[in-house]
Design an enzyme around this catalytic site. Structure first.
Site, PDB file in Angstrom:
ATOM      1  N   ASP A  69       0.829  -1.210   0.000  1.00  0.00           N
ATOM      2  CA  ASP A  69       0.000   0.000   0.000  1.00  0.00           C
ATOM      3  C   ASP A  69       0.863   1.260   0.000  1.00  0.00           C
ATOM      4  OD1 ASP A  69      -2.017  -1.910   0.409  1.00  0.00           O
ATOM      5  OD2 ASP A  69      -1.997  -1.608   2.568  1.00  0.00           O
ATOM      6  N   ASN A 195     -15.495   2.993   6.197  1.00  0.00           N
ATOM      7  CA  ASN A 195     -14.520   2.423   7.111  1.00  0.00           C
ATOM      8  C   ASN A 195     -13.387   3.432   7.235  1.00  0.00           C
ATOM      9  OD1 ASN A 195     -13.204   0.616   8.760  1.00  0.00           O
ATOM     10  ND2 ASN A 195     -12.462  -0.686   7.090  1.00  0.00           N
ATOM     11  N   ASP A 198      -7.163   3.978   5.216  1.00  0.00           N
ATOM     12  CA  ASP A 198      -6.552   4.389   3.947  1.00  0.00           C
ATOM     13  C   ASP A 198      -6.667   5.890   3.681  1.00  0.00           C
ATOM     14  OD1 ASP A 198      -6.134   1.706   3.700  1.00  0.00           O
ATOM     15  OD2 ASP A 198      -7.510   1.392   2.040  1.00  0.00           O
ATOM     16  N   SER A 251     -16.653  -7.130  -4.425  1.00  0.00           N
ATOM     17  CA  SER A 251     -15.528  -7.091  -3.504  1.00  0.00           C
ATOM     18  C   SER A 251     -15.236  -5.697  -2.970  1.00  0.00           C
ATOM     19  CB  SER A 251     -14.277  -7.644  -4.198  1.00  0.00           C
ATOM     20  OG  SER A 251     -14.091  -7.023  -5.450  1.00  0.00           O
ATOM     21  N   GLU A 254     -11.093   0.290  -2.319  1.00  0.00           N
ATOM     22  CA  GLU A 254     -10.296   0.801  -1.209  1.00  0.00           C
ATOM     23  C   GLU A 254      -9.108   1.563  -1.767  1.00  0.00           C
ATOM     24  OE1 GLU A 254      -9.009  -2.568   1.044  1.00  0.00           O
ATOM     25  OE2 GLU A 254      -7.391  -3.053  -0.341  1.00  0.00           O
ATOM     26  N   HIS A 329      -3.408  -0.410  -4.856  1.00  0.00           N
ATOM     27  CA  HIS A 329      -3.251   0.505  -3.726  1.00  0.00           C
ATOM     28  C   HIS A 329      -2.170   1.525  -4.032  1.00  0.00           C
ATOM     29  CE1 HIS A 329      -3.602   2.191   0.201  1.00  0.00           C
ATOM     30  NE2 HIS A 329      -4.461   1.259   0.571  1.00  0.00           N
TER      31      HIS A 329
END
Length: 672
Positions: A69, A195, A198, A251, A254, A329
């Protein structure tokens, strides 16, 4: 006739085309004075030769660094680039090409000054708890604001949990030690909420400061932060902010990142979609406003129904020998007018995706409609430049990425871009192409229209600079293509790809020897075979093809002695060798193509089989011999290069993917 399934995979169409170069515009002649008194004739301005772009040199990538990430940051003090990632990993680079590992996974002391990092982020730890088995922060973002370094981090209660927190710590140095924790936003599995994970910060065109964040359980959100004063970098308002991207596949999305391009005046929102271990892929949408709405290329708002344009998914170029998977990411940075995408990638391994991962940087280009497209190749210092249409002509390894999130590795196929604007594959017309502006390419491939760019790039597996194509379709499907090697007389070439059918054995150390228009050329490789049922190796050039020895028990089927290049029980055999001498042994094989010696098959330097130049190829139908065939082959090689490629069997002759129907007809006529 027994049908043999021929696999001879590969490499290269090596075309004698104009070398990749980027010249300037044609000089503009001086204006002519019209009317009035006659003026002295203006002397003719001599033409200025076009500037040639300096060819790329082999980049020094060094050993791979592992930062999951990665969020890229350039330190204004030392000028270095840093990639900060999950699990406390950090890498640095002077040029975004060669990276050095500064901190590996699970080394919090490098950033926090202590291995007990939870004592530094006590508020976040108290909220998230310590019972979920997660002993790491996730996806940090480092910013330099008003003379301070701030690291925005996220902490979750468990892997895949919606109970998370984004916090911030500060330092006087880019690598810490960081302290003075502040909480930015929390989530606790609320319905229809993001959420808190990130985080990535960005300034908009008006200087306002924003944080984009989120993942599964609600999508991607944006919050405005103070851009100055004692609260710089802290939220202006309570709450989660505004929803930007819900996610179009099961899925979820993010790892958001937003960057602004002054030329197009668009904000581009990038996310990663899919399972990070199998099907991860990068997507993008755009907006005229920092807080949306963001739409994909179909015009759909990604906050409700859009899926975004897919920039890259799992893929495999034949010349690479194996595939790259779970790319994503990412973060983006502007350097010398270039947009560079920093992300982590995994690898094709054991019929799946590897657990290991490394940082990679690819350049982002904007097509004629202002949509981002990602280079197929790792960044090596290349720049976009003017490309001429004649430079594009040639054969490419081409990948059409899947539109949806898919764990399958999309393989490349060979496509030939002809000077008349047509594209051929597998002997059939497969589309058209045109070039406009400096380097904008429009292509229709297999019925799908793409808009993209043609740029120079460094192809690591070939050890060469090649032309590269990257484009997107009206449905957000990505197309990548890399030109195969150009060949010059006397040059020795390396290639890397599978030659024979899987399961028959192993092949390594493959090289193409120096090419000479009179003496021919050779192909050498090391092989261990576990079956005597060999598949053919085929060399093609222009409209002609040669099938090299197929190591099967052909002497028991005498009819093959009367067709194509196969020898019978005695004819053209050397040194008493038979097919079984290649079985269950590791040996070096060389195939030599020579107008004086014919086609010779060597095992460990000893000639095993030879097709003499006088051998009849066509059962006297056309009076052609192996010598005639080689002579024509070398002429074709000198004109347009030669190809090692996947194809189909036609009366045991090999038809490559780059041949037209007319050329196939010529081959059929030759072999009867």
């Amino acid at each position: 006739m027994k049908n043999k399934k021929l696999y001879a995979l590969l490499l290269c169409s090596m075309l004698f085309a104009t070398a990749v170069g980027c010249g300037g515009e044609d000089p503009v002649p001086p204006p002519i004075d019209g009317g009035g008194e006659q003026t002295p004739e203006t002397p003719e301005t001599p033409e200025t030769p076009e500037e040639e772009r300096t060819p790329l040199t082999a980049p020094v990538f060094g050993s791979g660094v592992a930062v999951h990430d990665p969020s890229v940051f350039r330190d204004p003090k030392d000028g270095k680039y840093y990639a900060f990632g999950s699990h406390f990993a950090v890498a640095s680079s002077d040029d975004l090409i060669k990276w050095t590992q500064y901190a590996s996974d699970n080394q919090p002391q490098k950033l926090y000054g202590t291995s007990d990092f939870r004592s530094v982020i006590a508020q976040a730890s108290a909220f998230a708890g310590t019972n979920g088995g997660i002993n790491s922060t996730w996806a940090p973002d480092v910013e330099y604001l008003d003379g301070k370094y701030y690291m925005y981090f996220s902490l979750t209660s468990a892997f895949g949990s919606g109970k998370s927190v984004i916090g911030r710590v500060e330092a006087d140095s880019v690598t810490g030690p960081y302290s003075n924790e502040k909480i930015i936003v929390k989530s606790n599995n609320e319905a229809n909420a993001p959420n808190a994970i990130d985080p990535e910060l960005f300034f908009d065109a008006d200087g306002r400061l924003w944080m984009v964040y989120g993942s599964f359980f609600g999508g991607i959100y944006v919050k405005e932060l103070y851009n100055s004063g004692e609260n710089i970098g802290l939220p202006k308002e309570e709450g989660f902010g505004k929803l930007l991207w819900r996610g179009g596949f099961s899925s979820g999305v993010e790892g958001p990142f937003i960057f602004y391009d002054e030329g197009t005046e668009y904000y581009y929102l990038m996310v990663s979609e899919g399972d990070l271990m199998t099907s991860y892929n990068m997507r993008v949408a755009r907006s005229k406003n920092p807080d949306g709405p963001y739409v994909d290329i179909t015009g759909a708002d990604v906050a409700s129904s859009g899926t975004g344009n897919k920039l890259a998914g799992n893929y495999e170029f034949a010349s690479d020998g194996s595939g790259f998977g779970a790319l994503g990411h990412n973060s983006v940075i502007r350097v010398d007018g270039k947009w560079l995408c920093v992300y982590h990638t995994r690898y094709e391994e054991n019929n799946g995706v590897s657990g290991r991962h490394n940082v990679q940087v690819n350049q982002i280009f904007l097509n004629e409609e202002g949509w981002p497209v990602l280079s197929p190749n790792r960044y090596a210092g290349e720049s976009a430049c003017k490309i001429k249409a004649e430079e594009v002509v040639g054969t490419y390894e081409l990948v059409e990425h899947a539109v949806a999130t898919d764990a399958t590795f999309t393989p490349s196929s060979l496509y030939a871009f002809h000077a008349d604007g047509k594209i051929y594959s597998d002997g059939f017309e497969a589309g058209t192409w045109t070039l406009s502006g400096e380097n904008y390419l429009s292509a229709t491939v297999n019925g799908t229209q793409y808009q993209g760019v043609v740029v120079p790039a460094w192809k690591t597996s070939l050890g060469k600079e090649v032309l590269s194509i990257t484009a997107t379709s009206s449905s957000g499907r990505a197309l990548w293509a890399n030109r195969t090697l150009d060949v010059t007389e006397g040059e020795e070439l390396n290639f890397s790809a599978e030659i024979f059918a899987a399961g028959k054995g192993t092949v390594s150390n493959r090289t193409v020897g120096a090419f000479d228009a009179q003496d021919g050329f050779s192909v050498t490789f090391k092989i261990r075979y576990v079956t005597s049922d060999w598949d053919s190796i085929v060399i093609t050039a222009g409209s002609f093809a040669i099938t090299l020895p197929n190591l099967d028990a052909w002497w028991d089927e005498g009819r093959f002695a009367q067709s194509n290049c196969y020898p019978d029980r005695t004819d053209d055999r050397l040194n008493g060798n038979n097919w079984d001498t290649f079985l269950n042994t590791t040996c070096t094989v060389t195939i030599s193509v020579s107008p004086t010696d014919g086609i010779t098959f060597y095992k460990d330097g000893v000639a095993a089989i030879r097709y003499l130049p006088t051998r009849d190829l066509s059962q006297s139908k056309n009076g052609l011999t192996v010598g005639d065939f080689i002579e024509e082959l070398l002429i074709r090689v000198g004109e347009s290069g030669f190809v090692f490629a996947r194809g189909i069997s036609v009366t045991d002759m090999f038809v490559t993917e780059v041949l037209t129907q007319e050329q196939i007809g010529e081959i059929l006529q030759i072999v009867g």
